[in-house]
Scaffold this motif. Structure first.
Motif, PDB file in Angstrom:
ATOM      1  N   ALA A 191       0.832  -1.205   0.000  1.00 49.89           N
ATOM      2  CA  ALA A 191       0.000   0.000   0.000  1.00 49.89           C
ATOM      3  C   ALA A 191       0.865   1.252   0.000  1.00 49.89           C
ATOM      4  N   ALA A 192       1.963   1.210   0.775  1.00 47.65           N
ATOM      5  CA  ALA A 192       2.857   2.366   0.806  1.00 47.65           C
ATOM      6  C   ALA A 192       3.512   2.601  -0.559  1.00 47.65           C
ATOM      7  N   LEU A 193       3.928   1.494  -1.199  1.00 50.07           N
ATOM      8  CA  LEU A 193       4.536   1.628  -2.524  1.00 50.07           C
ATOM      9  C   LEU A 193       3.537   2.191  -3.537  1.00 50.07           C
ATOM     10  N   LEU A 194       2.292   1.684  -3.473  1.00 50.07           N
ATOM     11  CA  LEU A 194       1.260   2.202  -4.372  1.00 50.07           C
ATOM     12  C   LEU A 194       0.983   3.674  -4.090  1.00 50.07           C
ATOM     13  N   HIS A 195       0.990   4.017  -2.787  1.00 54.57           N
ATOM     14  CA  HIS A 195       0.760   5.417  -2.411  1.00 54.57           C
ATOM     15  C   HIS A 195       1.890   6.298  -2.933  1.00 54.57           C
ATOM     16  N   LEU A 196       3.128   5.805  -2.777  1.00 56.00           N
ATOM     17  CA  LEU A 196       4.274   6.573  -3.275  1.00 56.00           C
ATOM     18  C   LEU A 196       4.230   6.692  -4.796  1.00 56.00           C
ATOM     19  N   GLN A 197       3.835   5.589  -5.454  1.00 50.57           N
ATOM     20  CA  GLN A 197       3.729   5.647  -6.906  1.00 50.57           C
ATOM     21  C   GLN A 197       2.662   6.648  -7.336  1.00 50.57           C
ATOM     22  N   HIS A 198       1.515   6.619  -6.613  1.00 54.26           N
ATOM     23  CA  HIS A 198       0.453   7.567  -6.928  1.00 54.26           C
ATOM     24  C   HIS A 198       0.931   9.001  -6.700  1.00 54.26           C
ATOM     25  N   GLN A 199       1.647   9.213  -5.595  1.00 55.05           N
ATOM     26  CA  GLN A 199       2.170  10.555  -5.331  1.00 55.05           C
ATOM     27  C   GLN A 199       3.162  10.976  -6.399  1.00 55.05           C
ATOM     28  N   SER A 200       4.008  10.008  -6.809  1.00 53.91           N
ATOM     29  CA  SER A 200       4.997  10.323  -7.845  1.00 53.91           C
ATOM     30  C   SER A 200       4.313  10.696  -9.154  1.00 53.91           C
ATOM     31  N   GLU A 201       3.265   9.906  -9.511  1.00 53.65           N
ATOM     32  CA  GLU A 201       2.530  10.226 -10.732  1.00 53.65           C
ATOM     33  C   GLU A 201       1.800  11.556 -10.617  1.00 53.65           C
ATOM     34  N   THR A 202       1.272  11.826  -9.412  1.00 53.39           N
ATOM     35  CA  THR A 202       0.593  13.103  -9.201  1.00 53.39           C
ATOM     36  C   THR A 202       1.563  14.266  -9.349  1.00 53.39           C
ATOM     37  N   LEU A 203       2.746  14.129  -8.726  1.00 49.04           N
ATOM     38  CA  LEU A 203       3.749  15.200  -8.819  1.00 49.04           C
ATOM     39  C   LEU A 203       4.228  15.374 -10.259  1.00 49.04           C
ATOM     40  N   ARG A 204       4.387  14.234 -10.953  1.00 43.18           N
ATOM     41  CA  ARG A 204       4.812  14.338 -12.347  1.00 43.18           C
ATOM     42  C   ARG A 204       3.738  15.027 -13.174  1.00 43.18           C
ATOM     43  N   GLY A 205       2.446  14.674 -12.872  1.00 45.07           N
ATOM     44  CA  GLY A 205       1.361  15.338 -13.585  1.00 45.07           C
ATOM     45  C   GLY A 205       1.328  16.825 -13.320  1.00 45.07           C
ATOM     46  N   THR A 209       1.624  19.524 -16.298  1.00 43.76           N
ATOM     47  CA  THR A 209       0.245  19.904 -16.627  1.00 43.76           C
ATOM     48  C   THR A 209      -0.072  21.290 -16.099  1.00 43.76           C
ATOM     49  N   ASP A 210      -0.776  22.049 -16.894  1.00 42.73           N
ATOM     50  CA  ASP A 210      -1.281  23.345 -16.436  1.00 42.73           C
ATOM     51  C   ASP A 210      -2.445  23.088 -15.470  1.00 42.73           C
ATOM     52  N   SER A 211      -2.303  23.557 -14.228  1.00 38.58           N
ATOM     53  CA  SER A 211      -3.273  23.224 -13.190  1.00 38.58           C
ATOM     54  C   SER A 211      -4.660  23.798 -13.463  1.00 38.58           C
ATOM     55  N   LEU A 212      -4.749  24.892 -14.223  1.00 42.19           N
ATOM     56  CA  LEU A 212      -6.044  25.524 -14.456  1.00 42.19           C
ATOM     57  C   LEU A 212      -6.823  24.816 -15.568  1.00 42.19           C
ATOM     58  N   THR A 213      -6.180  24.583 -16.697  1.00 43.07           N
ATOM     59  CA  THR A 213      -6.871  24.027 -17.861  1.00 43.07           C
ATOM     60  C   THR A 213      -6.671  22.522 -18.029  1.00 43.07           C
ATOM     61  N   GLN A 214      -5.732  21.936 -17.263  1.00 42.34           N
ATOM     62  CA  GLN A 214      -5.384  20.510 -17.370  1.00 42.34           C
ATOM     63  C   GLN A 214      -4.791  20.158 -18.731  1.00 42.34           C
ATOM     64  N   LEU A 215      -4.310  21.170 -19.440  1.00 43.05           N
ATOM     65  CA  LEU A 215      -3.560  20.931 -20.672  1.00 43.05           C
ATOM     66  C   LEU A 215      -2.077  20.809 -20.334  1.00 43.05           C
ATOM     67  N   SER A 216      -1.288  20.394 -21.317  1.00 51.43           N
ATOM     68  CA  SER A 216       0.159  20.392 -21.107  1.00 51.43           C
ATOM     69  C   SER A 216       0.629  21.814 -20.834  1.00 51.43           C
ATOM     70  N   ASN A 217       1.621  21.947 -19.948  1.00 48.81           N
ATOM     71  CA  ASN A 217       2.165  23.291 -19.723  1.00 48.81           C
ATOM     72  C   ASN A 217       3.271  23.587 -20.737  1.00 48.81           C
ATOM     73  N   ARG A 218       3.807  24.771 -20.657  1.00 44.49           N
ATOM     74  CA  ARG A 218       4.792  25.205 -21.660  1.00 44.49           C
ATOM     75  C   ARG A 218       6.027  24.302 -21.660  1.00 44.49           C
ATOM     76  N   HIS A 219       6.507  23.944 -20.454  1.00 53.46           N
ATOM     77  CA  HIS A 219       7.702  23.110 -20.362  1.00 53.46           C
ATOM     78  C   HIS A 219       7.481  21.762 -21.044  1.00 53.46           C
ATOM     79  N   GLN A 220       6.355  21.104 -20.731  1.00 56.84           N
ATOM     80  CA  GLN A 220       6.054  19.811 -21.324  1.00 56.84           C
ATOM     81  C   GLN A 220       5.860  19.922 -22.829  1.00 56.84           C
ATOM     82  N   TRP A 221       5.194  20.984 -23.264  1.00 59.41           N
ATOM     83  CA  TRP A 221       4.921  21.169 -24.692  1.00 59.41           C
ATOM     84  C   TRP A 221       6.218  21.362 -25.477  1.00 59.41           C
TER      85      TRP A 221
END
Length: 377
Positions: A191-205, A209-221
């Motif tokens: 569960a901890a590993l899954l939680h860490l993976q989810h957190q890692s994916e969230t942080l990567r997102g 990702t642009d937090s307002l529009t949920q589109l890619s941000n400038r850096h990712q684009w």
């Protein structure tokens, strides 16, 4: 807060498992004298010995005598069988780990009975049909000792067997608990590993990702866009979009209303973009749409669709009476842009920079030309 709590829970489970394993090892050390002994087999042997002792008693107190089979011989044979059993029990008890069965006083009683057997066999003539008073007294003393020894041994073995059963049940329960703790620890770690993976994916997102529009941000684009220009012999259209006079919405109706407009425009771009397209918010009110395998006429058609939808868009209150338009600049990198003497897999970074500059110039012309329009490079 969830992460420290999960870490504390896992640490607690690991500590409990380790503590329980230590306690189980101590328990096994203390209980080892009860484990592994075949008390059931010994009890059966003692029961048989009791039966033979009863035969000895019958011989001593029976009124009828069989002349064809001298009494002395029968007594000696029966007593000798019991003596052999006692000798065997002494050897067995010496190997027993249980202290109560290796009691020195009890072993002394057995040794004394063996001595009485020796004296009885010396006093009895195996050919006699009747016993002398001394032989009869020795035989009775031996019978009484044997009866007590086998009865005492049976009680001790029964008690040891009962303790062994309780210990086995306790060990089974301990193993179940230990396995449960190990499984709980493993599940906690998972569960901890899954939680860490989810957190890692969230942080990567959040990082891409642009937090307002949920589109890619400038850096990712800017990181992903050059990859869509490979190979160099396919057409790629870049559409740059800028909302006209957007500052007036923020100034006149507040930034929350402006944010709602940006979110709605982001959803519009998602609705027209294909799965292969890369759409992003570059910053402020500027957006981009990169479309692989798309010629200029197709990109212009998509741009016109976006322009019309934006023009007809009803803004959220309190800006519902305010009109919104968008200016669009389009550039296309196609096979004609690649010289015949250059490698088809030319530097995609350089191609993208050239494409971006062309689209940006087209956007500038759209702004200068009155806005709410499309310009092709």
């Amino acid at each position: 807060m969830a992460r420290p709590l999960s870490a504390m829970l896992i640490a607690l489970l690991v500590a409990l498992s380790a503590l329980f394993a230590v306690l189980l090892a101590w328990y096994l050390t203390q209980a080892r004298q009860y484990i592994g002994a075949d008390y059931t087999g010994l009890i059966l042997d003692v029961v048989r010995a009791n039966e033979e002792t009863y035969r000895l008693r019958r011989l001593l107190y029976a009124e009828a005598r069989e002349e064809a089979f001298p009494l002395g011989e029968r007594l000696v044979n029966t007593a000798t069988m019991l003596q052999q059993r006692l000798s065997l029990y002494l050897q067995t008890l010496d190997r027993m780990p249980l202290d109560s069965l290796r009691d020195a006083a009890f072993a002394g009683e057995i040794q004394e009975a063996l001595g009485h057997h020796e004296r009885m066999t010396q006093l009895i003539d195996t050919s006699d049909t009747a016993l002398s008073p001394a032989a009869l007294e020795a035989a009775k003393t031996l019978e009484q000792q044997l009866a007590w020894i086998f009865s005492e041994m049976n009680d001790r073995l029964q008690s040891a067997s009962a303790v062994q059963q309780r210990i086995n049940e306790g060990l089974a329960l301990a193993v179940v608990v230990l396995v449960g703790l190990v499984l709980a620890t493993a599940l906690g770690l998972l569960a901890a590993l899954l939680h860490l993976q989810h957190q890692s994916e969230t942080l990567r997102g959040l990082a891409i990702t642009d937090s307002l529009t949920q589109l890619s941000n400038r850096h990712q684009w800017l990181e992903q866009a050059p990859l869509l220009l490979e190979p160099a012999n396919m057409p790629v259209a870049l559409v740059l979009l800028d909302l006209d006079h957007f500052k007036s919405i923020n100034d006149g109706y507040g930034h929350p209303t402006g944010d709602q407009v940006l979110e709605a425009f982001g959803r519009l771009l998602k609705s027209v973009a294909r799965r292969s397209d890369l759409v992003a918010r570059l910053g402020g009110e500027e957006f981009a749409l990169l479309m692989p395998h798309t010629a200029g006429v197709d990109a212009a058609r998509v741009g016109e669709r976006i322009r019309r939808h934006t023009q007809d868009f009803t803004l959220p209150a309190p800006a519902e009476h305010h009109s919104l338009t968008v200016s669009i600049g389009i550039a296309v990198a196609d096979t004609a842009a690649v010289d015949a003497d250059r490698d088809a897999n030319d530097d995609s970074e350089e191609r993208f920079s050239t494409l971006y500059r062309s689209a940006d110039k087209a956007l500038y012309r759209a702004k200068e030309g009155g806005r709410n329009r499309i310009e092709l490079a």
